[in-house]
Scaffold this motif. Structure first.
Motif, PDB file in Angstrom:
ATOM      1  N   GLY A   1      41.682 -33.524  61.352  1.00 48.72           N
ATOM      2  CA  GLY A   1      41.204 -34.824  60.996  1.00 48.72           C
ATOM      3  C   GLY A   1      39.566 -34.424  60.944  1.00 48.72           C
ATOM      4  O   GLY A   1      38.922 -35.178  59.906  1.00 48.72           O
ATOM      5  N   CYS A   2      39.100 -33.628  61.781  1.00 45.71           N
ATOM      6  CA  CYS A   2      37.565 -33.600  61.923  1.00 45.71           C
ATOM      7  C   CYS A   2      37.191 -32.907  60.654  1.00 45.71           C
ATOM      8  O   CYS A   2      35.885 -33.104  60.270  1.00 45.71           O
ATOM      9  N   CYS A   3      38.072 -32.036  59.761  1.00 50.18           N
ATOM     10  CA  CYS A   3      37.458 -31.409  58.694  1.00 50.18           C
ATOM     11  C   CYS A   3      37.728 -32.324  57.292  1.00 50.18           C
ATOM     12  O   CYS A   3      37.192 -31.877  56.522  1.00 50.18           O
ATOM     13  N   VAL A   4      38.270 -33.420  57.533  1.00 50.45           N
ATOM     14  CA  VAL A   4      38.367 -34.279  56.324  1.00 50.45           C
ATOM     15  C   VAL A   4      37.760 -35.820  56.645  1.00 50.45           C
ATOM     16  O   VAL A   4      37.967 -36.475  55.627  1.00 50.45           O
ATOM     17  N   ASP A   5      37.661 -36.114  57.833  1.00 51.08           N
ATOM     18  CA  ASP A   5      37.101 -37.496  57.817  1.00 51.08           C
ATOM     19  C   ASP A   5      35.524 -37.340  58.224  1.00 51.08           C
ATOM     20  O   ASP A   5      35.023 -36.180  58.647  1.00 51.08           O
ATOM     21  N   GLY A   6      35.004 -38.309  58.137  1.00 55.01           N
ATOM     22  CA  GLY A   6      33.664 -38.236  58.452  1.00 55.01           C
ATOM     23  C   GLY A   6      32.628 -38.633  57.292  1.00 55.01           C
ATOM     24  O   GLY A   6      33.245 -38.546  56.205  1.00 55.01           O
ATOM     25  N   ASP A   7      31.514 -38.640  57.207  1.00 57.35           N
ATOM     26  CA  ASP A   7      30.668 -38.987  56.372  1.00 57.35           C
ATOM     27  C   ASP A   7      29.743 -37.912  56.080  1.00 57.35           C
ATOM     28  O   ASP A   7      28.511 -37.905  55.068  1.00 57.35           O
ATOM     29  N   ALA A   8      29.725 -36.454  56.320  1.00 61.66           N
ATOM     30  CA  ALA A   8      28.887 -35.625  56.055  1.00 61.66           C
ATOM     31  C   ALA A   8      29.625 -34.106  56.330  1.00 61.66           C
ATOM     32  O   ALA A   8      30.694 -34.231  57.074  1.00 61.66           O
ATOM     33  N   GLY A   9      29.130 -33.065  55.721  1.00 54.93           N
ATOM     34  CA  GLY A   9      29.575 -31.937  55.917  1.00 54.93           C
ATOM     35  C   GLY A   9      29.446 -31.163  57.252  1.00 54.93           C
ATOM     36  O   GLY A   9      28.612 -31.756  58.101  1.00 54.93           O
ATOM     37  N   ALA A  10      30.000 -30.299  57.676  1.00 51.83           N
ATOM     38  CA  ALA A  10      29.705 -29.319  58.791  1.00 51.83           C
ATOM     39  C   ALA A  10      28.058 -29.039  59.013  1.00 51.83           C
ATOM     40  O   ALA A  10      27.704 -28.461  57.774  1.00 51.83           O
ATOM     41  N   PRO A  11      27.331 -29.193  59.928  1.00 51.95           N
ATOM     42  CA  PRO A  11      25.981 -28.805  60.253  1.00 51.95           C
ATOM     43  C   PRO A  11      25.943 -27.273  59.936  1.00 51.95           C
ATOM     44  O   PRO A  11      26.749 -26.571  60.397  1.00 51.95           O
ATOM     45  N   LEU A  12      24.766 -26.865  59.381  1.00 52.34           N
ATOM     46  CA  LEU A  12      24.654 -25.504  59.187  1.00 52.34           C
ATOM     47  C   LEU A  12      23.212 -25.244  59.465  1.00 52.34           C
ATOM     48  O   LEU A  12      22.432 -25.786  59.273  1.00 52.34           O
ATOM     49  N   SER A  13      23.032 -24.008  60.037  1.00 51.60           N
ATOM     50  CA  SER A  13      21.649 -23.274  60.016  1.00 51.60           C
ATOM     51  C   SER A  13      21.257 -22.771  58.868  1.00 51.60           C
ATOM     52  O   SER A  13      21.862 -22.335  57.857  1.00 51.60           O
ATOM     53  N   ALA A  14      19.966 -22.335  58.749  1.00 50.68           N
ATOM     54  CA  ALA A  14      19.683 -21.810  57.586  1.00 50.68           C
ATOM     55  C   ALA A  14      20.002 -20.433  57.287  1.00 50.68           C
ATOM     56  O   ALA A  14      20.487 -19.933  56.158  1.00 50.68           O
ATOM     57  N   GLU A  15      20.211 -19.822  58.478  1.00 50.40           N
ATOM     58  CA  GLU A  15      20.804 -18.159  58.473  1.00 50.40           C
ATOM     59  C   GLU A  15      22.259 -18.310  57.896  1.00 50.40           C
ATOM     60  O   GLU A  15      22.801 -17.712  57.042  1.00 50.40           O
ATOM     61  N   GLU A  16      23.087 -19.546  58.348  1.00 47.90           N
ATOM     62  CA  GLU A  16      24.376 -19.544  57.858  1.00 47.90           C
ATOM     63  C   GLU A  16      24.530 -20.004  56.506  1.00 47.90           C
ATOM     64  O   GLU A  16      25.637 -19.690  55.696  1.00 47.90           O
TER      65      GLU A  16
ATOM     66  N   GLY B   1      27.046 -26.395  45.229  1.00 49.00           N
ATOM     67  CA  GLY B   1      26.747 -25.120  45.778  1.00 49.00           C
ATOM     68  C   GLY B   1      27.325 -24.748  47.190  1.00 49.00           C
ATOM     69  O   GLY B   1      28.188 -25.753  47.561  1.00 49.00           O
ATOM     70  N   SER B   2      27.213 -23.496  47.714  1.00 53.55           N
ATOM     71  CA  SER B   2      27.930 -23.218  48.795  1.00 53.55           C
ATOM     72  C   SER B   2      27.664 -23.846  50.012  1.00 53.55           C
ATOM     73  O   SER B   2      28.248 -23.965  50.992  1.00 53.55           O
ATOM     74  N   TRP B   3      26.580 -24.804  49.993  1.00 51.62           N
ATOM     75  CA  TRP B   3      26.069 -25.590  51.025  1.00 51.62           C
ATOM     76  C   TRP B   3      25.251 -26.582  50.419  1.00 51.62           C
ATOM     77  O   TRP B   3      24.832 -26.298  49.196  1.00 51.62           O
ATOM     78  N   VAL B   4      24.636 -27.618  50.982  1.00 48.44           N
ATOM     79  CA  VAL B   4      24.055 -28.853  50.595  1.00 48.44           C
ATOM     80  C   VAL B   4      23.055 -29.360  51.648  1.00 48.44           C
ATOM     81  O   VAL B   4      23.158 -29.004  52.687  1.00 48.44           O
ATOM     82  N   VAL B   5      21.907 -29.907  50.875  1.00 50.74           N
ATOM     83  CA  VAL B   5      21.080 -30.773  51.915  1.00 50.74           C
ATOM     84  C   VAL B   5      21.655 -32.127  51.942  1.00 50.74           C
ATOM     85  O   VAL B   5      21.701 -32.736  50.969  1.00 50.74           O
ATOM     86  N   GLY B   6      21.974 -32.627  53.101  1.00 57.22           N
ATOM     87  CA  GLY B   6      22.427 -33.970  53.343  1.00 57.22           C
ATOM     88  C   GLY B   6      21.530 -34.867  53.430  1.00 57.22           C
ATOM     89  O   GLY B   6      20.255 -34.823  53.254  1.00 57.22           O
ATOM     90  N   THR B   7      21.926 -36.177  53.577  1.00 54.21           N
ATOM     91  CA  THR B   7      21.014 -37.339  53.655  1.00 54.21           C
ATOM     92  C   THR B   7      19.894 -37.534  54.695  1.00 54.21           C
ATOM     93  O   THR B   7      18.791 -38.042  54.493  1.00 54.21           O
ATOM     94  N   GLU B   8      20.294 -36.705  55.721  1.00 50.67           N
ATOM     95  CA  GLU B   8      19.100 -36.658  56.855  1.00 50.67           C
ATOM     96  C   GLU B   8      18.437 -35.397  56.557  1.00 50.67           C
ATOM     97  O   GLU B   8      17.474 -35.107  57.419  1.00 50.67           O
ATOM     98  N   GLN B   9      18.337 -34.853  55.326  1.00 47.34           N
ATOM     99  CA  GLN B   9      17.699 -33.242  55.056  1.00 47.34           C
ATOM    100  C   GLN B   9      18.198 -32.353  55.825  1.00 47.34           C
ATOM    101  O   GLN B   9      17.653 -31.340  56.020  1.00 47.34           O
ATOM    102  N   ASP B  10      19.540 -32.548  56.603  1.00 49.77           N
ATOM    103  CA  ASP B  10      20.234 -31.438  57.249  1.00 49.77           C
ATOM    104  C   ASP B  10      20.925 -30.454  56.207  1.00 49.77           C
ATOM    105  O   ASP B  10      21.242 -30.949  55.218  1.00 49.77           O
ATOM    106  N   LEU B  11      20.973 -29.407  56.573  1.00 50.05           N
ATOM    107  CA  LEU B  11      21.796 -28.328  55.970  1.00 50.05           C
ATOM    108  C   LEU B  11      23.394 -28.656  56.359  1.00 50.05           C
ATOM    109  O   LEU B  11      23.841 -28.618  57.621  1.00 50.05           O
ATOM    110  N   GLU B  12      24.457 -28.576  55.352  1.00 51.76           N
ATOM    111  CA  GLU B  12      25.759 -29.009  55.547  1.00 51.76           C
ATOM    112  C   GLU B  12      26.427 -28.238  54.588  1.00 51.76           C
ATOM    113  O   GLU B  12      26.228 -27.959  53.596  1.00 51.76           O
TER     114      GLU B  12
END
Length: 192
Positions: free
Chosen positions: A28-43, A70-81
């Motif tokens: 469920g952690c992969c399909v629930d929630g309100d944002a994607g998985a946090p990522l580093s710039a390297e990731e 895209g393969s990653w996005v910038v989230g609402t808190e400006q985090d990479l996800e």
């Protein structure tokens, strides 16, 4: 909380027990929630590089989301996800029956790529928040993981041991060895 090198660590990772129980939670952690998985710039660079190799592992709706967003996005808190499918599932999620799994990890397990998955996913239920001078290492309590807490308690596996490989991946073996020393002392104190 205690300090370990350049980290501030929550005692919860020593106190709380946890072992993922996919048969109960169905990933469920992969399909629930309100944002994607946090990522580093390297990731983000890694995701861009591996996408062509893992594309065939993903569901059509995941491929569509990645190719649109895209393969990653910038989230609402400006985090990479990681991107989401219709603000729900992670775009990299695949299913085995009703259980959500990671398409990236599936490709890794089959030797197609040499990167397991985002470290934030590998670390869960630990969340890392990087600050200028230190990183905060916290236990993220989510009711979707109640079965993991129950199983962890039955098996007597503290959070930090459950995510040992991921902690070593993020902070190194020396850091983890120091954490184990702190955990031993902490347990001795609690038994007094």
């Amino acid at each position: 909380m205690f300090q370990l090198g350049k980290t501030i660590v929550s005692e919860d990772i020593l106190e709380k027990d946890f072992v993922c129980n996919l048969t109960a939670c169905k990933g469920g952690c992969c399909v629930d929630g309100d944002a994607g998985a946090p990522l580093s710039a390297e990731e983000t660079k890694i995701l861009e590089a591996i996408y062509p190799k893992i594309k065939s592992y993903l569901r059509p709706e995941g491929v569509e989301a990645i190719e649109r967003l895209g393969s990653w996005v910038v989230g609402t808190e400006q985090d990479l996800e990681t991107p989401l499918i219709d603000n729900n599932d992670c775009a990299y999620v695949i299913f085995d029956g009703q259980t959500a799994l990671c398409g990236i990890e599936q490709a890794y397990n089959e030797g197609i790529i040499d990167w397991k998955k985002p470290v934030s996913c590998h670390l869960y239920p630990i969340r890392i928040k990087d600050f200028t001078e230190f990183a905060a290492v916290n236990y993220d309590r989510w009711d979707i993981c109640d079965p993991a807490c129950t199983l962890g308690n039955e098996l007597q596996v503290p959070v930090y041991r459950f995510v040992k490989e991921a902690l070593i991946r993020r902070f190194g073996e020396n850091w983890f060895a120091e954490l184990e020393k702190v955990a031993e002392e902490y347990q001795k104190e609690r038994r007094k």
